[in-house]
Scaffold this motif. Structure first.
Motif, PDB file in Angstrom:
ATOM      1  N   TRP A 129      17.931  -2.940 -33.244  1.00  0.00           N
ATOM      2  CA  TRP A 129      16.954  -2.372 -33.935  1.00  0.00           C
ATOM      3  C   TRP A 129      17.015  -1.532 -34.620  1.00  0.00           C
ATOM      4  O   TRP A 129      17.231  -0.274 -34.610  1.00  0.00           O
ATOM      5  N   ILE A 130      16.677  -1.225 -35.969  1.00  0.00           N
ATOM      6  CA  ILE A 130      16.214  -0.443 -37.217  1.00  0.00           C
ATOM      7  C   ILE A 130      14.859   0.455 -36.537  1.00  0.00           C
ATOM      8  O   ILE A 130      13.597  -0.193 -36.689  1.00  0.00           O
ATOM      9  N   THR A 131      15.249   1.493 -36.603  1.00  0.00           N
ATOM     10  CA  THR A 131      13.729   2.409 -35.429  1.00  0.00           C
ATOM     11  C   THR A 131      13.524   3.685 -36.934  1.00  0.00           C
ATOM     12  O   THR A 131      12.428   4.352 -36.420  1.00  0.00           O
ATOM     13  N   ALA A 132      14.786   3.611 -38.137  1.00  0.00           N
ATOM     14  CA  ALA A 132      13.814   5.147 -39.030  1.00  0.00           C
ATOM     15  C   ALA A 132      13.132   4.207 -40.402  1.00  0.00           C
ATOM     16  O   ALA A 132      13.157   2.589 -39.915  1.00  0.00           O
ATOM     17  N   PRO A 133      12.726   4.364 -40.634  1.00  0.00           N
ATOM     18  CA  PRO A 133      10.861   3.729 -42.156  1.00  0.00           C
ATOM     19  C   PRO A 133      12.268   2.986 -42.620  1.00  0.00           C
ATOM     20  O   PRO A 133      11.632   1.024 -42.871  1.00  0.00           O
ATOM     21  N   ALA A 134      13.344   3.164 -42.835  1.00  0.00           N
ATOM     22  CA  ALA A 134      14.124   2.681 -43.547  1.00  0.00           C
ATOM     23  C   ALA A 134      15.957   2.803 -43.905  1.00  0.00           C
ATOM     24  O   ALA A 134      16.163   4.238 -43.739  1.00  0.00           O
ATOM     25  N   THR A 135      16.752   1.591 -43.901  1.00  0.00           N
ATOM     26  CA  THR A 135      18.375   2.457 -43.792  1.00  0.00           C
ATOM     27  C   THR A 135      18.808   1.477 -44.921  1.00  0.00           C
ATOM     28  O   THR A 135      18.229   0.808 -45.490  1.00  0.00           O
ATOM     29  N   HIS A 136      20.068   2.320 -45.529  1.00  0.00           N
ATOM     30  CA  HIS A 136      20.575   1.642 -45.700  1.00  0.00           C
ATOM     31  C   HIS A 136      22.315   0.766 -45.477  1.00  0.00           C
ATOM     32  O   HIS A 136      22.346   1.592 -44.017  1.00  0.00           O
ATOM     33  N   ALA A 137      22.560  -0.335 -45.167  1.00  0.00           N
ATOM     34  CA  ALA A 137      24.040  -0.775 -45.156  1.00  0.00           C
ATOM     35  C   ALA A 137      24.953  -0.125 -45.815  1.00  0.00           C
ATOM     36  O   ALA A 137      25.091  -0.690 -47.386  1.00  0.00           O
ATOM     37  N   TYR A 138      26.305   0.656 -45.586  1.00  0.00           N
ATOM     38  CA  TYR A 138      27.030   1.060 -46.544  1.00  0.00           C
ATOM     39  C   TYR A 138      27.919   0.088 -46.027  1.00  0.00           C
ATOM     40  O   TYR A 138      28.584  -0.391 -45.274  1.00  0.00           O
ATOM     41  N   ALA A 139      29.238   0.148 -47.701  1.00  0.00           N
ATOM     42  CA  ALA A 139      30.266  -0.265 -47.504  1.00  0.00           C
ATOM     43  C   ALA A 139      31.328   0.140 -46.730  1.00  0.00           C
ATOM     44  O   ALA A 139      32.255  -0.872 -45.798  1.00  0.00           O
ATOM     45  N   GLN A 140      31.694   1.392 -46.386  1.00  0.00           N
ATOM     46  CA  GLN A 140      32.192   2.218 -45.554  1.00  0.00           C
ATOM     47  C   GLN A 140      31.539   2.869 -44.308  1.00  0.00           C
ATOM     48  O   GLN A 140      30.252   3.696 -44.870  1.00  0.00           O
ATOM     49  N   PRO A 141      32.181   3.221 -43.287  1.00  0.00           N
ATOM     50  CA  PRO A 141      31.388   3.886 -42.598  1.00  0.00           C
ATOM     51  C   PRO A 141      31.540   5.611 -43.037  1.00  0.00           C
ATOM     52  O   PRO A 141      31.622   6.431 -42.845  1.00  0.00           O
ATOM     53  N   ASP A 142      30.341   5.696 -44.653  1.00  0.00           N
ATOM     54  CA  ASP A 142      30.416   6.768 -45.333  1.00  0.00           C
ATOM     55  C   ASP A 142      29.758   6.914 -46.604  1.00  0.00           C
ATOM     56  O   ASP A 142      29.162   5.933 -46.919  1.00  0.00           O
ATOM     57  N   LEU A 181      28.795  -4.514 -34.198  1.00  0.00           N
ATOM     58  CA  LEU A 181      30.141  -4.689 -33.666  1.00  0.00           C
ATOM     59  C   LEU A 181      30.822  -4.081 -33.305  1.00  0.00           C
ATOM     60  O   LEU A 181      31.690  -4.024 -32.170  1.00  0.00           O
ATOM     61  N   SER A 182      30.786  -2.696 -33.755  1.00  0.00           N
ATOM     62  CA  SER A 182      31.823  -1.293 -32.574  1.00  0.00           C
ATOM     63  C   SER A 182      31.035   0.332 -33.263  1.00  0.00           C
ATOM     64  O   SER A 182      30.005   0.087 -34.450  1.00  0.00           O
ATOM     65  N   GLU A 183      31.058   1.046 -33.357  1.00  0.00           N
ATOM     66  CA  GLU A 183      30.601   2.260 -33.775  1.00  0.00           C
ATOM     67  C   GLU A 183      31.306   3.150 -34.499  1.00  0.00           C
ATOM     68  O   GLU A 183      33.005   2.760 -33.638  1.00  0.00           O
ATOM     69  N   GLN A 184      31.190   3.414 -35.435  1.00  0.00           N
ATOM     70  CA  GLN A 184      32.316   4.200 -35.804  1.00  0.00           C
ATOM     71  C   GLN A 184      31.791   5.718 -37.275  1.00  0.00           C
ATOM     72  O   GLN A 184      30.988   6.027 -38.018  1.00  0.00           O
ATOM     73  N   GLY A 185      32.535   6.680 -35.457  1.00  0.00           N
ATOM     74  CA  GLY A 185      31.548   7.885 -36.035  1.00  0.00           C
ATOM     75  C   GLY A 185      30.022   7.988 -35.677  1.00  0.00           C
ATOM     76  O   GLY A 185      29.939   7.849 -34.915  1.00  0.00           O
ATOM     77  N   ARG A 186      29.492   8.196 -36.939  1.00  0.00           N
ATOM     78  CA  ARG A 186      28.405   8.288 -37.209  1.00  0.00           C
ATOM     79  C   ARG A 186      27.213   7.136 -38.000  1.00  0.00           C
ATOM     80  O   ARG A 186      26.558   7.111 -38.215  1.00  0.00           O
ATOM     81  N   PHE A 187      28.539   6.236 -37.693  1.00  0.00           N
ATOM     82  CA  PHE A 187      27.661   4.744 -38.333  1.00  0.00           C
ATOM     83  C   PHE A 187      27.864   3.137 -37.390  1.00  0.00           C
ATOM     84  O   PHE A 187      28.773   3.771 -36.471  1.00  0.00           O
ATOM     85  N   LEU A 188      27.278   2.710 -37.328  1.00  0.00           N
ATOM     86  CA  LEU A 188      27.079   1.369 -36.834  1.00  0.00           C
ATOM     87  C   LEU A 188      27.581   0.240 -37.427  1.00  0.00           C
ATOM     88  O   LEU A 188      27.248   0.055 -38.824  1.00  0.00           O
ATOM     89  N   GLU A 189      28.690  -0.787 -37.261  1.00  0.00           N
ATOM     90  CA  GLU A 189      29.524  -1.433 -37.608  1.00  0.00           C
ATOM     91  C   GLU A 189      28.429  -2.658 -37.511  1.00  0.00           C
ATOM     92  O   GLU A 189      28.770  -3.098 -36.600  1.00  0.00           O
TER      93      GLU A 189
END
Length: 245
Positions: A68-81, A99-107
């Motif tokens: 679950w999102i624990t920051a006030p808000a976030t974005h989902a990006y097209a790539q782990p970038d 679905l997976s962990e990609q470095g500093r991002f969650l897919e």
């Protein structure tokens, strides 16, 4: 009755089809659908039992959320970038399946979310007032439950649900169901709730409230004595109860 989930970032929960907003639901919120008619679904929300109507196309198949999102808000990006296109914004409390962990991002199905902005579904905060403080400056919105806009009861509910504590959606129900009434003259302490007719505020500290209110039109700090005098003067009466969780 069928099980579904919210598939839009923020969804208005209406009193009747195409009617007034009572509350809001967030992406991933699980619901029971009890009735459908002309593109509308009557639902009961898992998180607080609130019932109302939402547009049917804002619901989809229930999946098992993992985070679950624990920051006030976030974005989902097209790539782990972080420089890739942002696809969608999510508010604090939204639920996603990783679905997976990609470095500093969650897919996720929505795209790649910064891992620092989400925690596993079992993670809980310990201080509901600290959670409420995350929303400082959020615009006031009647019936609001997201970083885009909150009302007084939405701010209280956000804090308590994040700590794993049950909390209804309306201030009148919160006054009836939450905590214990304290005797008149009890010194308020952090985490107490003050209620008025149609309003609720967190006690942040000595002589300081944290609340979403229509006077300031945002989530703000306000000296307790000043707020009590102002609310009474504007015609909304005195404090109706002082409660401790």
């Amino acid at each position: 009755m069928s099980r579904q989930r919210v598939i839009s970032p923020v969804v208005n929960l209406l009193r009747s089809p195409d009617g007034a907003r009572d509350r809001q639901l967030l992406f991933g919120d699980a619901v029971n659908v009890t009735e459908t008619q002309n593109g509308w679904s009557r639902i009961i929300a898992d998180k607080d039992g609130y019932a109302g109507w939402v547009a049917s196309d804002q619901l989809g198949t229930e999946v098992s959320d993992t985070h679950w999102i624990t920051a006030p808000a976030t974005h989902a990006y097209a790539q782990p970038d972080m420089k890739s296109p942002d696809r969608i914004s999510l508010s604090f409390g939204s639920r996603v399946q990783v679905l997976s962990e990609q470095g500093r991002f969650l897919e996720t199905e929505l795209g790649f979310i910064p891992s620092v902005h989400a925690k596993r579904r079992e993670t809980r905060f310990s201080d509901p007032v600290a959670v409420a403080e995350l929303f400082l400056g959020t615009p006031y919105l009647w019936g609001g439950n997201s970083r885009l806009g909150l009302d007084c009861s939405g701010l209280v509910q956000a804090g308590l649900l994040a700590c794993g504590l049950a909390c209804p959606g309306d201030s009148s129900d919160q006054e009836r169901e939450l905590g214990k009434v304290l005797p008149a003259g009890t010194k308020p302490k952090r985490g107490d709730l003050l209620f008025w007719k149609g309003h609720v505020a967190w006690v942040f500290g000595e002589n300081m409230l944290l609340h979403a209110n229509a006077y300031h039109m945002d989530v703000t700090f306000e000296p307790m004595d000043q707020a009590i005098a102002r609310i009474d003067k504007q015609g909304d009466g005195p404090v109706t109860s002082h409660k401790r969780l």
